[in-house]
Every structure is written in C-alpha cells, then in structure tokens.
Enzyme design. Sequence first.
Site, short mmCIF file in Angstrom:
data_model
loop_
_atom_site.label_atom_id
_atom_site.label_comp_id
_atom_site.label_asym_id
_atom_site.label_seq_id
_atom_site.Cartn_x
_atom_site.Cartn_y
_atom_site.Cartn_z
N ASN A 12 0.87 -1.18 0.00
CA ASN A 12 0.00 0.00 0.00
C ASN A 12 0.91 1.23 0.00
O ASN A 12 1.52 1.55 1.01
CB ASN A 12 -0.88 -0.04 1.27
CG ASN A 12 -1.70 1.22 1.44
OD1 ASN A 12 -1.79 2.05 0.52
ND2 ASN A 12 -2.30 1.37 2.61
N LYS A 14 0.11 4.29 -0.27
CA LYS A 14 -0.53 5.47 0.36
C LYS A 14 -0.30 6.73 -0.50
O LYS A 14 -0.24 6.62 -1.72
CB LYS A 14 -0.01 5.64 1.79
CG LYS A 14 -0.10 4.34 2.59
CD LYS A 14 0.15 4.52 4.06
CE LYS A 14 0.12 3.17 4.75
NZ LYS A 14 0.20 3.26 6.19
N HIS A 100 -9.37 0.81 4.99
CA HIS A 100 -8.07 1.00 5.64
C HIS A 100 -8.25 1.92 6.86
O HIS A 100 -9.06 2.85 6.84
CB HIS A 100 -7.06 1.62 4.66
CG HIS A 100 -5.67 1.59 5.18
ND1 HIS A 100 -5.20 2.56 6.04
CD2 HIS A 100 -4.67 0.69 5.02
CE1 HIS A 100 -3.95 2.24 6.38
NE2 HIS A 100 -3.60 1.12 5.77
N GLU A 102 -6.62 4.30 7.97
CA GLU A 102 -6.44 5.75 7.74
C GLU A 102 -7.70 6.35 7.13
O GLU A 102 -8.04 7.49 7.40
CB GLU A 102 -5.19 5.98 6.87
CG GLU A 102 -3.92 5.72 7.67
CD GLU A 102 -2.75 5.19 6.86
OE1 GLU A 102 -2.74 5.33 5.62
OE2 GLU A 102 -1.83 4.62 7.49
N GLU A 172 -5.47 -5.61 10.39
CA GLU A 172 -4.44 -4.62 10.65
C GLU A 172 -4.70 -3.94 11.99
O GLU A 172 -5.48 -2.98 12.06
CB GLU A 172 -4.45 -3.56 9.55
CG GLU A 172 -4.19 -4.12 8.17
CD GLU A 172 -3.58 -3.07 7.25
OE1 GLU A 172 -2.45 -3.25 6.84
OE2 GLU A 172 -4.25 -2.05 7.00
N GLY A 178 2.39 1.61 10.89
CA GLY A 178 3.30 2.74 10.78
C GLY A 178 3.98 3.10 12.09
O GLY A 178 4.60 4.17 12.21
N SER A 218 3.46 -2.82 10.30
CA SER A 218 4.92 -2.81 10.48
C SER A 218 5.61 -4.12 10.09
O SER A 218 6.58 -4.52 10.73
CB SER A 218 5.27 -2.41 11.92
OG SER A 218 4.79 -1.11 12.20
#
Length: 255
Positions: A12, A14, A100, A102, A172, A178, A218
């Site tokens: 991904n 991003k 996702h 985010e 996730e 991250g 991660s």
Amino acid sequence: MSIMRKKIVAGNWKMNLTKDQSLELVNEISKNVDNLSEETEVIVSPSFVNLSSVVDSTSRNKKVQVAAQNMHFAENGAFTGEVSAEMLESIGISTVILGHSERREYFNEGSHLLTKKVEQALEHKMRIIFCFGEKLEDRQSNNHFDIVREQLQDSLFHLNEVDWDSIVLAYEPVWAIGTGETASPEQAQEMHAFIRKLVENKYDDEVSNRVSILYGGSVKPANAEEIFSKPDVDGGLIGGASLNASDFTAIINAI
Ligand code: PEP
C-alpha cells in the site's frame, strides 16, 4: 487436510511517490518476482493518479497486480474529487482496498459507508481487500475480539458465499500500523484463527478455508518470515516497507 489458499503480498503506497518514482519502483519489483510460485500473488497500490501508468507498465508481467487504495460507493455523479468503480475498471483495475484504518480515522469511514462501498465493488466484480482491526485502547481493554467481530459483521456478513470469492481480509491492528510495533506472530495467529472461525460459523468451512487473511502492521524483512509462517496468516498488507524495492522483495521472498 492441506489447504491451497492464495498467498498474497500487497504493498500500500498510500500518498507517496510521483509518477516516475512509481514506475521505477514497480519495474524493480517486477524484475524480482519472475520466479514466484503460482499460488503467490504480488499487488501494488499506487495513488489514483499513477494507477494507469503502473497498470500499463505491468501489463506484460502477470505476477504483479495493481489495486486502488479506495473508491466511491456511487456509480457516478456530483461527488467532486472522488473516483468510481467504473473508472477503475476502465483502466484495468479489478482490486480495491477498502476500510483502511487511515480512511476510517481521517475520512470518517464507518461501517455504513463501507458496506455501500463493498456492495458497489462487488457490483463491478472487483476483488476487495477489506481492512479492519482494533485500536490500542481496544486491545488494552481486552475488547479486540469484539471489535473485529463487529467490523466483519457490519460490513461483510450480509454477503453470500459466492461474494466471498471476491474478498481478501486484511487484519491490521491500528496500533501496529506505521508505528514500528508489530503484533507478535502469536498475536497475529490468534486473531487470524479467530477470524477464520467467525467466517466458518457464519458460512461454512469451505468459505473460511478459502479466504486469504493478510496481516498488516509494520511488517518488514526482519519479521516477515516468522509472521507468514503461522498457519492462518496468508500474507501481508505492507505500508512503509513496500516503498523500498529490496525490502518489499525480501518480504515477498519470505512467503
Ligand atoms: C498499512 O498501512 O496497511 C500498513 C500495514 O502500514 P505499515 O506497514 O507501514 O505499518
């Protein structure tokens, strides 16, 4: 019984990489995946503006698939700045990442909206990489299983068994995205087994044994092999480490 589930490593990207950088990265990755087994699939997800160029540059390499990071739920219309399933289809995209963390966090995407997006993607016969996972406070208060159950129930459990051929799950945990902090291989396996059981209870063991469940949070070359070795972990959704060709290739090789 040995189960032949598809193994997937998806990057991904991003909101990173210009057009030239995207092409350079995908070319590097393509060179390195020629000997990959049939059951393993590599996916990259550039930004919307670079999707077309990356699709064109990978058209002769069937080993690398290209996915969108998001899409709108409507067929078309007055939704300034948005991108539809039909537009993605028209440039050769047949996989989309939905849900996702985010998108959930910064763009207020909740279950109701995600359900509409899931339905729209299926309407266009797109494959969905559906992301979900608990926040740190949920895990600390021991609510992580309930949260994950709700996220799946709310957006996916109204689908029929055939629809599930188009679903890839990506667990996730938000606290691992991250942050450099990874779920331990045992934590990942525990949750993946729980997820597979939920799907089995809702449908049957054919559906649950067929669905690929990716881990994201991660993942890097140093921890990929151990995480991927767990029986219910069928690959990974990779953020940061997918932006570097040698790291991403090492992660692919770990599978
Ligand atoms: C992600 O954004 O899906 C992700 C897993 O990111 P990272 O690998 O950087 O934690």
